[in-house]
Design an enzyme around this catalytic site. Sequence first.
Site, PDB file in Angstrom:
ATOM      1  N   PRO A  11      10.524 -26.656  19.919  1.00 14.09           N
ATOM      2  CA  PRO A  11      10.586 -28.107  20.081  1.00 14.09           C
ATOM      3  C   PRO A  11      11.561 -28.819  19.153  1.00 14.09           C
ATOM      4  O   PRO A  11      11.616 -28.524  17.947  1.00 14.09           O
ATOM      5  CB  PRO A  11       9.154 -28.557  19.778  1.00 14.09           C
ATOM      6  CG  PRO A  11       8.315 -27.382  20.080  1.00 14.09           C
ATOM      7  CD  PRO A  11       9.148 -26.171  19.792  1.00 14.09           C
ATOM      8  N   ASN A  12      12.281 -29.747  19.742  1.00 14.66           N
ATOM      9  CA  ASN A  12      13.192 -30.687  19.071  1.00 14.66           C
ATOM     10  C   ASN A  12      14.537 -30.072  18.680  1.00 14.66           C
ATOM     11  O   ASN A  12      15.432 -30.803  18.270  1.00 14.66           O
ATOM     12  CB  ASN A  12      12.525 -31.339  17.838  1.00 14.66           C
ATOM     13  CG  ASN A  12      11.319 -32.157  18.223  1.00 14.66           C
ATOM     14  OD1 ASN A  12      11.416 -33.048  19.058  1.00 14.66           O
ATOM     15  ND2 ASN A  12      10.169 -31.836  17.669  1.00 14.66           N
ATOM     16  N   TYR A  24      19.515 -30.272   8.881  1.00 15.92           N
ATOM     17  CA  TYR A  24      19.819 -29.236   9.868  1.00 15.92           C
ATOM     18  C   TYR A  24      21.313 -29.044  10.148  1.00 15.92           C
ATOM     19  O   TYR A  24      21.683 -28.174  10.951  1.00 15.92           O
ATOM     20  CB  TYR A  24      19.067 -29.538  11.175  1.00 15.92           C
ATOM     21  CG  TYR A  24      17.561 -29.567  10.990  1.00 15.92           C
ATOM     22  CD1 TYR A  24      16.869 -28.413  10.648  1.00 15.92           C
ATOM     23  CD2 TYR A  24      16.832 -30.751  11.132  1.00 15.92           C
ATOM     24  CE1 TYR A  24      15.498 -28.433  10.455  1.00 15.92           C
ATOM     25  CE2 TYR A  24      15.459 -30.787  10.946  1.00 15.92           C
ATOM     26  CZ  TYR A  24      14.792 -29.617  10.608  1.00 15.92           C
ATOM     27  OH  TYR A  24      13.444 -29.634  10.420  1.00 15.92           O
ATOM     28  N   HIS A  81       4.309 -23.014  12.770  1.00 16.33           N
ATOM     29  CA  HIS A  81       3.197 -23.326  11.871  1.00 16.33           C
ATOM     30  C   HIS A  81       1.883 -23.563  12.611  1.00 16.33           C
ATOM     31  O   HIS A  81       0.863 -23.808  11.972  1.00 16.33           O
ATOM     32  CB  HIS A  81       3.551 -24.566  11.035  1.00 16.33           C
ATOM     33  CG  HIS A  81       4.967 -24.560  10.550  1.00 16.33           C
ATOM     34  ND1 HIS A  81       5.446 -23.598   9.690  1.00 16.33           N
ATOM     35  CD2 HIS A  81       6.025 -25.374  10.837  1.00 16.33           C
ATOM     36  CE1 HIS A  81       6.735 -23.830   9.451  1.00 16.33           C
ATOM     37  NE2 HIS A  81       7.109 -24.901  10.140  1.00 16.33           N
ATOM     38  N   ASP A  88       0.786 -14.273  19.742  1.00 18.93           N
ATOM     39  CA  ASP A  88       0.179 -13.296  20.658  1.00 18.93           C
ATOM     40  C   ASP A  88       1.210 -12.782  21.655  1.00 18.93           C
ATOM     41  O   ASP A  88       1.238 -11.582  21.972  1.00 18.93           O
ATOM     42  CB  ASP A  88      -1.007 -13.923  21.409  1.00 18.93           C
ATOM     43  CG  ASP A  88      -2.251 -14.077  20.534  1.00 18.93           C
ATOM     44  OD1 ASP A  88      -2.286 -13.495  19.430  1.00 18.93           O
ATOM     45  OD2 ASP A  88      -3.179 -14.783  20.958  1.00 18.93           O
ATOM     46  N   GLU A  99      12.843 -13.800  13.022  1.00 21.77           N
ATOM     47  CA  GLU A  99      12.489 -15.227  12.935  1.00 21.77           C
ATOM     48  C   GLU A  99      13.574 -15.946  12.128  1.00 21.77           C
ATOM     49  O   GLU A  99      13.969 -15.459  11.062  1.00 21.77           O
ATOM     50  CB  GLU A  99      11.130 -15.326  12.225  1.00 21.77           C
ATOM     51  CG  GLU A  99      10.626 -16.737  12.000  1.00 21.77           C
ATOM     52  CD  GLU A  99       9.259 -16.721  11.287  1.00 21.77           C
ATOM     53  OE1 GLU A  99       8.656 -15.622  11.094  1.00 21.77           O
ATOM     54  OE2 GLU A  99       8.818 -17.807  10.893  1.00 21.77           O
ATOM     55  N   ILE A 102      16.451 -22.747  10.087  1.00 23.05           N
ATOM     56  CA  ILE A 102      17.707 -23.325   9.589  1.00 23.05           C
ATOM     57  C   ILE A 102      17.515 -23.799   8.150  1.00 23.05           C
ATOM     58  O   ILE A 102      18.346 -23.553   7.277  1.00 23.05           O
ATOM     59  CB  ILE A 102      18.133 -24.483  10.513  1.00 23.05           C
ATOM     60  CG1 ILE A 102      18.382 -23.958  11.928  1.00 23.05           C
ATOM     61  CG2 ILE A 102      19.368 -25.194   9.950  1.00 23.05           C
ATOM     62  CD1 ILE A 102      18.456 -25.046  12.993  1.00 23.05           C
ATOM     63  N   SER A 103      16.415 -24.493   7.920  1.00 23.22           N
ATOM     64  CA  SER A 103      16.129 -25.024   6.583  1.00 23.22           C
ATOM     65  C   SER A 103      15.341 -23.998   5.771  1.00 23.22           C
ATOM     66  O   SER A 103      14.761 -23.052   6.321  1.00 23.22           O
ATOM     67  CB  SER A 103      15.339 -26.336   6.695  1.00 23.22           C
ATOM     68  OG  SER A 103      14.069 -26.099   7.286  1.00 23.22           O
ATOM     69  N   ARG A 108      10.134 -26.963   1.306  1.00 25.24           N
ATOM     70  CA  ARG A 108       9.735 -28.198   1.987  1.00 25.24           C
ATOM     71  C   ARG A 108       8.208 -28.385   1.887  1.00 25.24           C
ATOM     72  O   ARG A 108       7.566 -27.816   1.033  1.00 25.24           O
ATOM     73  CB  ARG A 108      10.252 -28.163   3.432  1.00 25.24           C
ATOM     74  CG  ARG A 108      11.790 -28.056   3.483  1.00 25.24           C
ATOM     75  CD  ARG A 108      12.324 -28.069   4.899  1.00 25.24           C
ATOM     76  NE  ARG A 108      12.079 -29.358   5.541  1.00 25.24           N
ATOM     77  CZ  ARG A 108      12.258 -29.576   6.847  1.00 25.24           C
ATOM     78  NH1 ARG A 108      12.674 -28.596   7.642  1.00 25.24           N
ATOM     79  NH2 ARG A 108      12.017 -30.776   7.353  1.00 25.24           N
ATOM     80  N   ARG A 112       4.758 -26.247   5.987  1.00 24.62           N
ATOM     81  CA  ARG A 112       5.821 -25.400   6.549  1.00 24.62           C
ATOM     82  C   ARG A 112       5.861 -24.018   5.881  1.00 24.62           C
ATOM     83  O   ARG A 112       6.690 -23.184   6.233  1.00 24.62           O
ATOM     84  CB  ARG A 112       7.188 -26.072   6.385  1.00 24.62           C
ATOM     85  CG  ARG A 112       7.329 -27.354   7.155  1.00 24.62           C
ATOM     86  CD  ARG A 112       8.736 -27.925   7.039  1.00 24.62           C
ATOM     87  NE  ARG A 112       8.736 -29.347   7.299  1.00 24.62           N
ATOM     88  CZ  ARG A 112       8.771 -29.899   8.520  1.00 24.62           C
ATOM     89  NH1 ARG A 112       8.850 -29.149   9.591  1.00 24.62           N
ATOM     90  NH2 ARG A 112       8.738 -31.219   8.654  1.00 24.62           N
TER      91      ARG A 112
HETATM   92  O1  CA2 Z   1      14.242 -25.076   9.621  1.00 22.81           O
HETATM   93  C1  CA2 Z   1      13.950 -24.810  10.798  1.00 22.81           C
HETATM   94  O2  CA2 Z   1      14.734 -24.237  11.557  1.00 22.81           O
HETATM   95  C2  CA2 Z   1      12.611 -25.277  11.386  1.00 22.81           C
HETATM   96  O3  CA2 Z   1      12.134 -24.252  12.248  1.00 22.81           O
HETATM   97  C3  CA2 Z   1      12.917 -26.538  12.150  1.00 22.81           C
HETATM   98  C4  CA2 Z   1      11.669 -27.223  12.709  1.00 22.81           C
HETATM   99  C5  CA2 Z   1      10.618 -27.405  11.623  1.00 22.81           C
HETATM  100  O4  CA2 Z   1       9.424 -27.911  12.201  1.00 22.81           O
HETATM  101  C6  CA2 Z   1      10.323 -26.105  10.907  1.00 22.81           C
HETATM  102  O5  CA2 Z   1       9.383 -26.351   9.885  1.00 22.81           O
HETATM  103  C7  CA2 Z   1      11.573 -25.519  10.311  1.00 22.81           C
HETATM  104  C8  CA2 Z   1      12.049 -28.606  13.263  1.00 22.81           C
HETATM  105  C9  CA2 Z   1      13.053 -28.553  14.359  1.00 22.81           C
HETATM  106  C10 CA2 Z   1      13.533 -29.927  14.623  1.00 22.81           C
HETATM  107  O6  CA2 Z   1      14.882 -29.841  14.954  1.00 22.81           O
HETATM  108  C11 CA2 Z   1      15.654 -30.947  14.792  1.00 22.81           C
HETATM  109  C12 CA2 Z   1      16.998 -30.719  14.736  1.00 22.81           C
HETATM  110  C13 CA2 Z   1      17.845 -31.761  14.543  1.00 22.81           C
HETATM  111  C14 CA2 Z   1      17.358 -33.040  14.445  1.00 22.81           C
HETATM  112  C15 CA2 Z   1      15.999 -33.260  14.511  1.00 22.81           C
HETATM  113  C16 CA2 Z   1      15.130 -32.206  14.704  1.00 22.81           C
END
Ligand code: CA2
Length: 145
Positions: A11-12, A24, A81, A88, A99, A102-103, A108, A112
């Site tokens: 998602p997102n 990001y 999370h 599963d 896995e 990006i961050s 954080r 997370r």
């Molecule tokens: O750091 C990551 O890749 C995460 O998987 C990104 C998720 C976050 O919930 C995880 O804790 C860490 C959030 C993805 C949201 O992606 C966006 C990208 C650009 C702008 C806004 C959201």
Amino acid sequence: MTPMIYILNGPNLNLLGRRQPEIYGRETLDDVAAACAAIGAEAGLQTRLLQSNWEGQIVDWIHEAREAAAGIIINPAALTHTSVAVLDALNTFEGPVIEVHISQVHKREAFRHHSYVSHRADAVMAGFGVHGYALAMRHMAHLLG
Ligand code: CA2
């Protein structure tokens, strides 16, 4: 036949490069797809990058990967999370799972710091920016080589 790698995004992540660049970065998911495809071409791997905001869709793609893919690279985003369903599904997949975050999630918020997916992942990347996908591709090539 050239082995296929599924690169799944939760998602997102469709907003990558368009919002919150301080966390990001400025590269988009299309940039990530191109970088992974280029590494795959060098390494003799095909890639398919997919993104959904729907948990069930991610689960369905993991099921599809059981037949279609030799390995999975996954950034489950927030589902990392929360989702026992994604865990599963990954537990039914027999190839390598990497896995990617990006961050640097451990720097954080505390929520997370736990990942359901890490219970299955063979390797975890966090904090390398979108370069983490490229590193994951190289490791996947090493694992399958
Ligand atoms: O750091 C990551 O890749 C995460 O998987 C990104 C998720 C976050 O919930 C995880 O804790 C860490 C959030 C993805 C949201 O992606 C966006 C990208 C650009 C702008 C806004 C959201």
